[in-house]
Design a protein around this motif. Sequence first.
Motif, PDB file in Angstrom:
ATOM      1  N   ASP A 173     -21.958 -57.761  61.189  1.00 60.49           N
ATOM      2  CA  ASP A 173     -20.662 -58.424  61.297  1.00 60.49           C
ATOM      3  C   ASP A 173     -20.870 -59.943  61.218  1.00 60.49           C
ATOM      4  N   THR A 174     -19.956 -60.630  60.561  1.00 60.64           N
ATOM      5  CA  THR A 174     -20.112 -62.076  60.378  1.00 60.64           C
ATOM      6  C   THR A 174     -20.052 -62.841  61.700  1.00 60.64           C
ATOM      7  N   ALA A 175     -19.489 -62.228  62.745  1.00 62.75           N
ATOM      8  CA  ALA A 175     -19.470 -62.879  64.055  1.00 62.75           C
ATOM      9  C   ALA A 175     -20.760 -62.631  64.838  1.00 62.75           C
ATOM     10  N   MET A 229     -13.112 -49.873  66.521  1.00 55.76           N
ATOM     11  CA  MET A 229     -13.829 -51.063  66.037  1.00 55.76           C
ATOM     12  C   MET A 229     -15.247 -50.676  65.651  1.00 55.76           C
ATOM     13  N   THR A 230     -15.652 -50.992  64.438  1.00 56.03           N
ATOM     14  CA  THR A 230     -16.990 -50.656  63.978  1.00 56.03           C
ATOM     15  C   THR A 230     -18.024 -51.526  64.671  1.00 56.03           C
ATOM     16  N   ARG A 231     -19.195 -50.983  64.861  1.00 58.12           N
ATOM     17  CA  ARG A 231     -20.272 -51.700  65.541  1.00 58.12           C
ATOM     18  C   ARG A 231     -20.547 -53.073  64.917  1.00 58.12           C
ATOM     19  N   GLN A 232     -21.112 -53.964  65.737  1.00 60.21           N
ATOM     20  CA  GLN A 232     -21.452 -55.304  65.247  1.00 60.21           C
ATOM     21  C   GLN A 232     -22.510 -55.248  64.150  1.00 60.21           C
ATOM     22  N   ALA A 233     -23.353 -54.238  64.202  1.00 58.49           N
ATOM     23  CA  ALA A 233     -24.383 -54.042  63.183  1.00 58.49           C
ATOM     24  C   ALA A 233     -24.715 -52.558  63.149  1.00 58.49           C
ATOM     25  N   TYR A 234     -25.042 -52.065  61.968  1.00 61.54           N
ATOM     26  CA  TYR A 234     -25.456 -50.662  61.855  1.00 61.54           C
ATOM     27  C   TYR A 234     -26.324 -50.489  60.620  1.00 61.54           C
ATOM     28  N   SER A 235     -27.042 -49.368  60.581  1.00 59.00           N
ATOM     29  CA  SER A 235     -28.035 -49.106  59.543  1.00 59.00           C
ATOM     30  C   SER A 235     -27.701 -47.808  58.812  1.00 59.00           C
ATOM     31  N   PHE A 236     -28.139 -47.717  57.570  1.00 54.09           N
ATOM     32  CA  PHE A 236     -27.995 -46.455  56.840  1.00 54.09           C
ATOM     33  C   PHE A 236     -29.021 -46.399  55.711  1.00 54.09           C
ATOM     34  N   VAL A 237     -29.336 -45.172  55.290  1.00 52.62           N
ATOM     35  CA  VAL A 237     -30.296 -44.922  54.209  1.00 52.62           C
ATOM     36  C   VAL A 237     -29.587 -44.121  53.127  1.00 52.62           C
ATOM     37  N   ARG A 238     -29.825 -44.496  51.863  1.00 57.44           N
ATOM     38  CA  ARG A 238     -29.208 -43.779  50.744  1.00 57.44           C
ATOM     39  C   ARG A 238     -30.229 -43.597  49.618  1.00 57.44           C
ATOM     40  N   THR A 239     -30.108 -42.470  48.919  1.00 59.53           N
ATOM     41  CA  THR A 239     -30.861 -42.255  47.684  1.00 59.53           C
ATOM     42  C   THR A 239     -29.861 -42.248  46.534  1.00 59.53           C
TER      43      THR A 239
END
Length: 250
Positions: free
Chosen positions: A76-78, A1-11
Amino acid sequence: MTRQAYSFVRTLPPEPDRDLCVDRHYLLCASAGALRLEVQGQVWVLPPARAALIEAERLIRVSIPRPVTTASVLFDTAFTPPPPAPLTVFDLSPLARALLTECAAWGESDEPLAAYAETLFAALAAVTWRLAEQPSPVVVPAGRSPELRRALQLTEQRLGGELRFEDLAGEVGLTPRSLARRFEAEAGMTWRAVLRRLRVLRAIEELAADDTPVTTIAFTTGYASLSAFNAAFRDLTGRTPTEYRASFRP
């Protein structure tokens, strides 16, 4: 199950228009460069120090005129309530910036968030959801009919040159009166008002791109004087171009 929220950086390199739709609420921030976002017939520009909050399952169109670096958070929407609108672009407060930086430590993973991280993401959502209730006024219509979309495209291509409404109408196959009615019906404003917003939108992209002098940007976006450019820019954004550029680099 993927985390309820997560962060990432992209160029990301420059890209033409493409559609984007994700199954989570999407907080998108530009840390360098600028993006354009379109949804429901309106276009926003997203420069540094601004954020876009996009509702889950909402189809948006994204274009990248120049290289851009983004910092994003998916909720996550929940985990959070729905955003106040399908898409909003707004200024990041110092608190929101600090929370966004702190949340960057937690990327996508199957491992659940620790209590501390969950609290940080919840605080970030609370702050940015509140900020999204005061969206940026720098928005322009995209147009529904082919004629108006073409008129908008031609207007934007010629911001720095001679541009007559009568010539524009002829090029899209309408009389000036008919085109004026299209602007009122589809854009909710006159062509002159749209032209003014397009000039400010282009100026924001130029301010975000590099250190080109403000005077040069004023002339390339169609203003005959720096004072007229400053007045129009401040009237729409609440800041001078120099102040706006300074806000990109807190």
